[in-house]
Write an enzyme that holds these catalytic residues in place. Structure first.
Site, PDB file in Angstrom:
ATOM      1  N   PRO A   2       0.869  -1.521   0.387  1.00 59.95           N
ATOM      2  CA  PRO A   2      -0.094  -0.357   0.109  1.00 59.95           C
ATOM      3  C   PRO A   2       1.067   1.316  -0.377  1.00 59.95           C
ATOM      4  CG  PRO A   2       0.207  -1.746   1.933  1.00 59.95           C
ATOM      5  CD  PRO A   2       0.600  -1.739   1.226  1.00 59.95           C
ATOM      6  N   GLU A   3       1.075   1.764  -0.720  1.00 57.37           N
ATOM      7  CA  GLU A   3       0.809   3.712  -1.453  1.00 57.37           C
ATOM      8  C   GLU A   3      -0.133   4.059  -1.265  1.00 57.37           C
ATOM      9  OE1 GLU A   3       4.734   3.549  -3.726  1.00 57.37           O
ATOM     10  OE2 GLU A   3       5.178   1.433  -3.630  1.00 57.37           O
ATOM     11  N   LYS A  61       0.513   8.011   3.931  1.00 58.28           N
ATOM     12  CA  LYS A  61       0.298   6.224   3.571  1.00 58.28           C
ATOM     13  C   LYS A  61      -0.666   5.945   5.069  1.00 58.28           C
ATOM     14  CE  LYS A  61       4.709   5.226   1.123  1.00 58.28           C
ATOM     15  NZ  LYS A  61       5.487   4.228   1.522  1.00 58.28           N
ATOM     16  N   HIS A 112      -5.201 -13.095   9.879  1.00 57.03           N
ATOM     17  CA  HIS A 112      -4.888 -12.472  10.083  1.00 57.03           C
ATOM     18  C   HIS A 112      -5.476 -11.140  10.898  1.00 57.03           C
ATOM     19  CE1 HIS A 112      -1.794 -14.296   8.761  1.00 57.03           C
ATOM     20  NE2 HIS A 112      -1.726 -14.440   7.764  1.00 57.03           N
ATOM     21  N   ARG A 135       1.680  -9.011   8.042  1.00 58.16           N
ATOM     22  CA  ARG A 135       2.960  -8.794   9.050  1.00 58.16           C
ATOM     23  C   ARG A 135       3.334  -8.061  10.177  1.00 58.16           C
ATOM     24  NH1 ARG A 135       5.902  -8.691   2.888  1.00 58.16           N
ATOM     25  NH2 ARG A 135       4.732 -10.527   1.573  1.00 58.16           N
ATOM     26  N   ARG A 307      16.406  -3.247  -0.775  1.00 59.92           N
ATOM     27  CA  ARG A 307      15.056  -3.523  -1.588  1.00 59.92           C
ATOM     28  C   ARG A 307      15.731  -2.983  -2.795  1.00 59.92           C
ATOM     29  NH1 ARG A 307      11.331   1.216   0.680  1.00 59.92           N
ATOM     30  NH2 ARG A 307      13.282   0.857   2.443  1.00 59.92           N
TER      31      ARG A 307
END
Length: 324
Positions: A2-3, A61, A112, A135, A307
């Site tokens: 998600p950006e 965000k 989750h 996560r 990254r």
DNA sequence: CTGATTACCTGAATGC
DNA sequence: TGCATTCAGGTAATCA
């Protein structure tokens, strides 16, 4: 991941579903998602129960609900991190119906599910707001509103109306913010001694940009990710911002970028912008722009800041030295 | 102030 | 098959 466009898609969905709704109960299934709510689980529940959602906002965000209770408005802030989802469940999809025979389609989400807010809409309908996060890089917390310690735009005497959560004040305005100031960004970049992509990912300089859209915008602007910010021209910065805006708007229209079930809108529907990506994830595939010009450069991938960075070595020439 | 490193996380994919 | 390793990356704290 998600950006900005993905978070905005979520915000718009939430606005449709829970604007004006009352939070009747807050269930915490995993306290780790409240890591940033320092006052603890009980306090979170106490503060939210009985409040009404009067607004849903976003900067970069970060997303927050304005919730009004007996002690005036506070902010219920959410950050999706890497894998967070905010889902609205109504009717038979609600958690309360999943105990005996869960809907098979909901099992991955139930696995989750971290925070559940029971909401009553203005029309009386009861819906559930699920915060799901595999996560656990994301989370929720309650915060007070403060005035932004904002710069004054040139020629204006009034600060743009802006109450934002205290813990979001260090986040810069994003390129879709009507008060975003490209000249201000240019001046700040010129004063820094760092690489362009590092700066784009620095949420205190410009917000909403993550790894994917940084690569896409740099490709569109024709700039290498290691270009030194102190030596950028005004027009290069303008090109970068224009590219970010254009890509954000297009992605938003496509419902955002989904590589897997980790990013979905509030109804669980993925976006389809992934197939419109020009460089991200296209290692060793031909650059479409070069291919059109007949030079057939392949997209390269390099590790940077732990990254991947994708770029075209022809369209985005590597700076020759530390001064370029 | 800058950049490098680490912690926080899980699950899919890969290696042997 | 099984076990270990690698990778994905947003944010924030820490260190040099």
């Amino acid at each position: 991941m998600p950006e900005l466009p993905e978070v905005e898609v979520v915000r718009l969905g939430l606005r449709d579903w829970v604007m004006g709704a009352t939070i009747t109960e807050a269930q915490i299934l995993d306290p780790r998602s409240l890591r940033r709510h320092l006052a603890g689980v009980q306090d979170f529940q106490d503060q939210l129960t009985g409040t009404r959602i009067t607004n849903i906002s976003r900067r970069g965000k970060y997303l927050w609900f304005t919730v009004v209770g007996q002690h005036g408005p506070t902010a219920l802030v959410a950050h999706l991190g890497m894998s967070g989802q905010l889902l609205v469940k109504s009717g038979q999809q609600r958690y309360q119906h999943q105990h005996s025979a869960p809907d098979p389609a909901l099992i991955p989400q139930l696995k989750h599910l971290k925070i559940l807010l029971n909401c009553k809409r203005e029309n009386g309908e009861e819906v559930e707001l699920w915060f799901v996060d595999q996560r656990i890089f994301g989370g929720m917390f309650i915060d007070t509103f403060v005035q932004t310690s904002d710069w004054l735009p040139a020629g204006q005497s009034e600060v743009p109306e802006s109450l934002i959560p205290a813990q979001v004040t260090h986040i810069a305005r994003d390129p879709l913010d009507e008060h975003f100031d490209g000249e201000e960004l240019f001046q700040r970049l010129r004063k820094k001694n760092t690489g362009l992509k590092r700066a784009l990912l620095d949420q205190s300089l410009i917000s909403g940009v993550g790894n994917i859209y940084a690569d896409e915008a740099l490709y569109e602007a024709g700039l290498h990710y290691q270009r030194r910010t102190a030596h950028l021209t005004r027009s290069e910065v303008q090109r970068t911002v224009a590219a970010l805006r254009e890509i954000f708007v297009r992605s938003l229209a496509a419902g955002g970028t989904s590589f897997d079930a980790l990013y979905v809108d509030v109804s669980g529907t993925p976006g389809y912008f992934a197939r419109a990506l020009e460089v991200y994830g296209r290692e060793n595939q031909p650059c479409r722009r070069c291919a059109a010009a007949g030079t057939q450069q392949l997209i390269r991938r390099e590790t940077f800041m732990n990254r991947s960075s994708y770029y075209c070595a022809t369209c985005q020439p590597r700076p020759r030295n530390r001064h370029s």
